[in-house]
Design a protein around this motif. Structure first.
Motif, PDB file in Angstrom:
ATOM      1  N   PHE A 169     -18.968  75.526 -28.102  1.00 49.01           N
ATOM      2  CA  PHE A 169     -18.633  75.606 -29.527  1.00 49.01           C
ATOM      3  C   PHE A 169     -17.907  74.359 -30.045  1.00 49.01           C
ATOM      4  N   ILE A 172     -19.220  72.645 -33.179  1.00 51.15           N
ATOM      5  CA  ILE A 172     -19.798  73.544 -34.185  1.00 51.15           C
ATOM      6  C   ILE A 172     -18.709  73.929 -35.184  1.00 51.15           C
ATOM      7  N   PRO A 174     -16.454  75.814 -37.938  1.00 55.83           N
ATOM      8  CA  PRO A 174     -16.210  77.254 -38.122  1.00 55.83           C
ATOM      9  C   PRO A 174     -17.226  77.852 -39.098  1.00 55.83           C
ATOM     10  N   GLN A 175     -17.900  78.885 -38.666  1.00 51.64           N
ATOM     11  CA  GLN A 175     -18.893  79.575 -39.475  1.00 51.64           C
ATOM     12  C   GLN A 175     -19.216  80.898 -38.799  1.00 51.64           C
ATOM     13  N   GLN A 176     -20.011  81.721 -39.447  1.00 51.35           N
ATOM     14  CA  GLN A 176     -20.309  83.056 -38.948  1.00 51.35           C
ATOM     15  C   GLN A 176     -21.797  83.197 -38.653  1.00 51.35           C
ATOM     16  N   ILE A 180     -25.454  85.465 -31.448  1.00 53.36           N
ATOM     17  CA  ILE A 180     -25.193  84.351 -30.537  1.00 53.36           C
ATOM     18  C   ILE A 180     -25.829  84.716 -29.208  1.00 53.36           C
ATOM     19  N   LYS A 223     -14.862  82.916 -27.204  1.00 54.13           N
ATOM     20  CA  LYS A 223     -15.007  82.147 -28.446  1.00 54.13           C
ATOM     21  C   LYS A 223     -15.990  82.797 -29.420  1.00 54.13           C
ATOM     22  N   SER A 224     -16.924  83.577 -28.910  1.00 54.63           N
ATOM     23  CA  SER A 224     -17.919  84.192 -29.791  1.00 54.63           C
ATOM     24  C   SER A 224     -17.281  85.083 -30.842  1.00 54.63           C
ATOM     25  N   GLU A 226     -14.821  84.554 -32.612  1.00 54.79           N
ATOM     26  CA  GLU A 226     -14.471  83.750 -33.785  1.00 54.79           C
ATOM     27  C   GLU A 226     -15.695  83.399 -34.627  1.00 54.79           C
ATOM     28  N   TYR A 227     -16.874  83.387 -34.010  1.00 51.30           N
ATOM     29  CA  TYR A 227     -18.079  82.904 -34.683  1.00 51.30           C
ATOM     30  C   TYR A 227     -19.051  84.010 -35.076  1.00 51.30           C
TER      31      TYR A 227
END
Length: 275
Positions: A169, A172, A174-176, A180, A223-224, A226-227
């Motif tokens: 990440f 990359i 920050p976004q949604q 994933i 981390k996923s 957060e995304y």
């Protein structure tokens, strides 16, 4: 001159291959620019001197263990012809389960997806070929692999896929994402299978992870969160003995609806979780 039939018979002497006949057919068809079925329609065709020299060279390299995909420069995945080279893993049929699962969990015609460690671009491009309305980011750490994935994307004209260089990440913004997915390194560095078969010729960075092969999966799961959008899915491929450990990693990361899926051999080879 040597005929097609005589060259195919040489497969009996191909060492250390469980698919010797198939390997020989693929290499011979590659040299002649013909499908495998043609070889059996024209068994008495005599190779030219140049064709024979080229086939002999490829056959010897295969006999020394080099993967067929590296020798031909291509591998089919999800019915897509992909260019391959030693900078990435060779796409494998079992990874198609990851594509199938993503399509099952996400039937919608528009969404945003992230493919981590894309390699040749196989997973992202397969999904884009099925769902032209999806916008897919395909991230890869290796500059050589990024260039290869981009070449495959252009050849297949799948413009909704964005290939970018990123260590997971790290690059990359920050976004949604709604989805994933990843086929990350998951082999323990001490695994003796690393010295066998095609994997001897594939990049270790794409195969091996710390913590008995689980370190990258753990990082991706953490981390996923957060995304991912609320109710977004994470899908990860892993080793056949790692399913229980991966489910625990997903739970610790805060994912729900966790389950592992079996491949066609009956092994639990991928795990899903939902934010």
């Amino acid at each position: 001159m040597t005929t097609v039939k005589q060259n195919l018979a040489r497969s009996a002497g191909l060492a250390d291959s469980d698919t010797a006949r198939l390997d020989t057919e693929i290499l011979l068809g590659h040299i002649l620019g013909r499908p495998r079925t043609w070889l059996y329609t024209w068994p008495e065709y005599e190779l030219s001197e140049a064709e024979q020299v080229e086939f002999d060279a490829l056959f010897e390299r295969r006999n020394n263990g080099e993967p067929v995909a590296h020798l031909t420069g291509t591998r089919e995945f999800w019915s897509l012809p992909l260019k391959v080279d030693p900078s990435t893993l060779i796409p494998r049929p079992e990874t198609e389960l990851l594509v199938e699962t993503a399509l099952e969990l996400c039937p919608q015609e528009t969404l945003r997806a992230l493919d981590l460690g894309t390699g040749t671009g196989a997973i992202a491009l397969a999904l884009a070929s099925e769902k032209p309305g999806w916008r897919i980011v395909a991230a890869e750490k290796s500059a050589e692999a990024v260039a290869l994935a981009e070449e495959n994307r252009r050849a297949l004209k799948l413009d909704k896929v964005q290939i970018l260089r990123s260590d997971w990440f790290a690059q990359i913004p920050p976004q949604q994402f709604d989805l994933i997915l990843s086929n990350p390194p998951y082999i323990d560095a001490a695994d003796p299978h690393l010295e066998e078969g095609d994997v001897r010729f594939e990049p270790r960075l794409a195969l091996v992870a710390a913590r008995e092969g689980l370190a990258d999966i753990e990082w991706i799961a953490q981390k996923s969160i957060e995304y991912l959008r609320p109710a977004g899915w994470l899908i990860v491929e892993h080793g056949w003995q790692q399913a229980e450990a991966v489910r625990e990693i997903f739970a610790a990361a805060g994912l729900n609806s966790i389950e592992s899926r079996k491949d066609y051999s009956g092994w639990e080879r991928l795990t899903i979780g939902r934010k």
